[in-house]
Design a protein around this motif. Sequence first.
Motif, PDB file in Angstrom:
ATOM      1  N   ARG A   1       0.523  20.616 -10.848  1.00  0.00           N
ATOM      2  CA  ARG A   1       1.682  19.856 -10.387  1.00  0.00           C
ATOM      3  C   ARG A   1       1.443  18.372 -10.623  1.00  0.00           C
ATOM      4  O   ARG A   1       0.361  17.858 -10.309  1.00  0.00           O
ATOM      5  N   PRO A   2       2.429  17.639 -11.179  1.00  0.00           N
ATOM      6  CA  PRO A   2       2.288  16.180 -11.282  1.00  0.00           C
ATOM      7  C   PRO A   2       1.976  15.598  -9.906  1.00  0.00           C
ATOM      8  O   PRO A   2       2.631  15.941  -8.923  1.00  0.00           O
ATOM      9  N   SER A   3       0.975  14.729  -9.838  1.00  0.00           N
ATOM     10  CA  SER A   3       0.503  14.245  -8.545  1.00  0.00           C
ATOM     11  C   SER A   3       0.230  12.752  -8.585  1.00  0.00           C
ATOM     12  O   SER A   3      -0.062  12.183  -9.633  1.00  0.00           O
ATOM     13  N   GLY A   4       0.317  12.145  -7.406  1.00  0.00           N
ATOM     14  CA  GLY A   4       0.000  10.733  -7.277  1.00  0.00           C
ATOM     15  C   GLY A   4       1.218   9.845  -7.477  1.00  0.00           C
ATOM     16  O   GLY A   4       2.369  10.295  -7.501  1.00  0.00           O
ATOM     17  N   LEU A   5       0.949   8.565  -7.643  1.00  0.00           N
ATOM     18  CA  LEU A   5       1.990   7.562  -7.864  1.00  0.00           C
ATOM     19  C   LEU A   5       2.200   7.445  -9.370  1.00  0.00           C
ATOM     20  O   LEU A   5       1.428   6.809 -10.075  1.00  0.00           O
ATOM     21  N   ILE A   6       3.265   8.058  -9.852  1.00  0.00           N
ATOM     22  CA  ILE A   6       3.504   8.156 -11.288  1.00  0.00           C
ATOM     23  C   ILE A   6       4.255   6.937 -11.811  1.00  0.00           C
ATOM     24  O   ILE A   6       4.034   6.469 -12.926  1.00  0.00           O
ATOM     25  N   GLY A   7       5.148   6.393 -11.000  1.00  0.00           N
ATOM     26  CA  GLY A   7       5.841   5.171 -11.361  1.00  0.00           C
ATOM     27  C   GLY A   7       7.008   5.389 -12.309  1.00  0.00           C
ATOM     28  O   GLY A   7       7.436   6.519 -12.544  1.00  0.00           O
TER      29      GLY A   7
ATOM     30  N   GLU B   1       0.853  -1.192   0.000  1.00  0.00           N
ATOM     31  CA  GLU B   1       0.000   0.000   0.000  1.00  0.00           C
ATOM     32  C   GLU B   1       0.884   1.235   0.000  1.00  0.00           C
ATOM     33  O   GLU B   1       1.827   1.339   0.779  1.00  0.00           O
ATOM     34  N   VAL B   2       0.563   2.154  -0.906  1.00  0.00           N
ATOM     35  CA  VAL B   2       1.328   3.392  -1.043  1.00  0.00           C
ATOM     36  C   VAL B   2       0.352   4.559  -0.918  1.00  0.00           C
ATOM     37  O   VAL B   2      -0.555   4.714  -1.736  1.00  0.00           O
ATOM     38  N   ARG B   3       0.541   5.358   0.097  1.00  0.00           N
ATOM     39  CA  ARG B   3      -0.313   6.521   0.347  1.00  0.00           C
ATOM     40  C   ARG B   3       0.447   7.770  -0.095  1.00  0.00           C
ATOM     41  O   ARG B   3       1.456   8.130   0.511  1.00  0.00           O
ATOM     42  N   VAL B   4      -0.033   8.422  -1.147  1.00  0.00           N
ATOM     43  CA  VAL B   4       0.657   9.571  -1.728  1.00  0.00           C
ATOM     44  C   VAL B   4      -0.135  10.839  -1.447  1.00  0.00           C
ATOM     45  O   VAL B   4      -1.335  10.925  -1.769  1.00  0.00           O
ATOM     46  N   ALA B   5       0.525  11.805  -0.850  1.00  0.00           N
ATOM     47  CA  ALA B   5      -0.089  13.112  -0.577  1.00  0.00           C
ATOM     48  C   ALA B   5       0.521  14.155  -1.500  1.00  0.00           C
ATOM     49  O   ALA B   5       1.737  14.181  -1.698  1.00  0.00           O
ATOM     50  N   ASN B   6      -0.326  15.007  -2.067  1.00  0.00           N
ATOM     51  CA  ASN B   6       0.181  16.088  -2.915  1.00  0.00           C
ATOM     52  C   ASN B   6      -0.132  17.435  -2.271  1.00  0.00           C
ATOM     53  O   ASN B   6      -0.733  17.509  -1.187  1.00  0.00           O
ATOM     54  N   LEU B   7       0.270  18.495  -2.946  1.00  0.00           N
ATOM     55  CA  LEU B   7       0.052  19.841  -2.415  1.00  0.00           C
ATOM     56  C   LEU B   7      -1.339  20.344  -2.781  1.00  0.00           C
ATOM     57  O   LEU B   7      -2.087  19.710  -3.538  1.00  0.00           O
ATOM     58  N   TRP B   8      -1.696  21.523  -2.264  1.00  0.00           N
ATOM     59  CA  TRP B   8      -3.037  22.078  -2.409  1.00  0.00           C
ATOM     60  C   TRP B   8      -3.213  22.824  -3.741  1.00  0.00           C
ATOM     61  O   TRP B   8      -4.288  23.291  -4.064  1.00  0.00           O
ATOM     62  N   VAL B   9      -2.127  22.923  -4.517  1.00  0.00           N
ATOM     63  CA  VAL B   9      -2.145  23.727  -5.736  1.00  0.00           C
ATOM     64  C   VAL B   9      -3.239  23.279  -6.697  1.00  0.00           C
ATOM     65  O   VAL B   9      -4.046  24.093  -7.186  1.00  0.00           O
ATOM     66  N   ASN B  10      -3.297  21.987  -6.999  1.00  0.00           N
ATOM     67  CA  ASN B  10      -4.226  21.503  -8.026  1.00  0.00           C
ATOM     68  C   ASN B  10      -5.676  21.745  -7.637  1.00  0.00           C
ATOM     69  O   ASN B  10      -6.528  22.038  -8.486  1.00  0.00           O
ATOM     70  N   ARG B  11      -5.964  21.633  -6.341  1.00  0.00           N
ATOM     71  CA  ARG B  11      -7.339  21.883  -5.881  1.00  0.00           C
ATOM     72  C   ARG B  11      -7.723  23.342  -6.136  1.00  0.00           C
ATOM     73  O   ARG B  11      -8.849  23.635  -6.577  1.00  0.00           O
ATOM     74  N   MET B  12      -6.818  24.267  -5.875  1.00  0.00           N
ATOM     75  CA  MET B  12      -7.125  25.683  -6.065  1.00  0.00           C
ATOM     76  C   MET B  12      -7.233  26.038  -7.545  1.00  0.00           C
ATOM     77  O   MET B  12      -8.050  26.882  -7.929  1.00  0.00           O
ATOM     78  N   VAL B  13      -6.431  25.373  -8.379  1.00  0.00           N
ATOM     79  CA  VAL B  13      -6.578  25.583  -9.825  1.00  0.00           C
ATOM     80  C   VAL B  13      -7.928  25.048 -10.283  1.00  0.00           C
ATOM     81  O   VAL B  13      -8.617  25.671 -11.109  1.00  0.00           O
ATOM     82  N   GLY B  14      -8.332  23.891  -9.762  1.00  0.00           N
ATOM     83  CA  GLY B  14      -9.636  23.336 -10.112  1.00  0.00           C
ATOM     84  C   GLY B  14     -10.785  24.229  -9.682  1.00  0.00           C
ATOM     85  O   GLY B  14     -11.765  24.399 -10.403  1.00  0.00           O
TER      86      GLY B  14
END
Length: 279
Positions: free
Chosen positions: A264-270, A227-240
Motif C-alpha cells: 500500500r502507498p504509505s507516508g507523506l506522498i505529497g 509537523e505531519v505524523r502519518v500512520a499507515n496500515l499493518w499490511v506492508n509490515r506483514m508483506v515484509g
Amino acid sequence: RAALRDQVAILHRQFIQQCVRVDEVIGVAARRIRRLADGDLYFVTNRSAKAVATEARFNVRGKAADLWHADSGKTEATSYRSEGKRTAVPLALGPNESVFVVFRRPATAPAVTVAAAGWSTLAALERGWTLRFDGLGAPQPIANAGLGSLTDSSDPQVRYFSGSAIYRSSFTLPAGVAPGAAMKLDLGRVGDVAEVSVNGKPAGIAWKPPYQIDIGALVVEGSNVVEVRVANLWVNRMVGDAQPGAKKVSFTAAPTYVADAPLRPSGLIGPVTVQVRAN
C-alpha cells in the motif's frame, strides 16, 4: 412479496426524481432526507473516485441555498437560480465527497452567484524534511528526506515499515501576508491518515481526500514549523515479514500476506504546499 418490493422501489425512485434532478453525471446521487419546519434538507453524494461538477435541481422555491459540511462542521452560502417550482444549485464535489444542501433562508433574488474561494500557493515544501519513525521495527531517522511513498525506498526497513512516520519542515511567512489570514496546508496524497501540528500546536487530522488542514490561526510572523505524523496500515509490515529470510516483526495466528503481495502507498506522498486565500 417480490412484486410488492419492486413496486415500492419504483415508487421510491419516482419520489426521489420528483424531489431532485441531477445533471447526467455518473456516480452522483441526491435525496431529500428531512423536511424542516422552515425549509428542506437534502443530502448529495459523489459515489465516484473522481471530482465532478454538476447542477442539481431541487423541488424548492423561494429559498436560498446553503452547503453544510459534516466533516468540518462548516456552513457556507452557495449560488442558486430559481426555475419555476425548482431551484438549481451548481455543485463541485471532490472524489467520494458528500454535502448537505439546506434551504432555510428566504431567497433575496431570482438568482444569486457566490464566488468560489480562490487560493494561491504561498510555499512549496518539497525537500528538506526530517523524518523519524515510531513503531515496531522502526528505521533510523532520515535527516534530509524527500516526499513520496515509503514503499519506493531501497531500504527494506523503510519499504515495509508500518507505524507512524513523523515529517518535520518549516516555511517563512512572506511580507504582506498577515498571521491569521485564511491559510491551509495541502498534503497532496497521504497513506493513510495524517495528524498536523504547526508551531507545536495541533491543527487537525486529514483522513480523506482532499488532505487539507486549515492552519491560518496557528501561523506566526517569520519562521513556522510544520509537523505531519502519518500512520499507515499493518499490511506492508506483514508483506515484509513474508520475504525470504526476513526477521519477523509482526505476529499473526494464521498466514496472511505472501511475499509478492502488493504494498500500500504509505507516508507523506505529497506534493505539500501552503495555500493562502486569494479572495
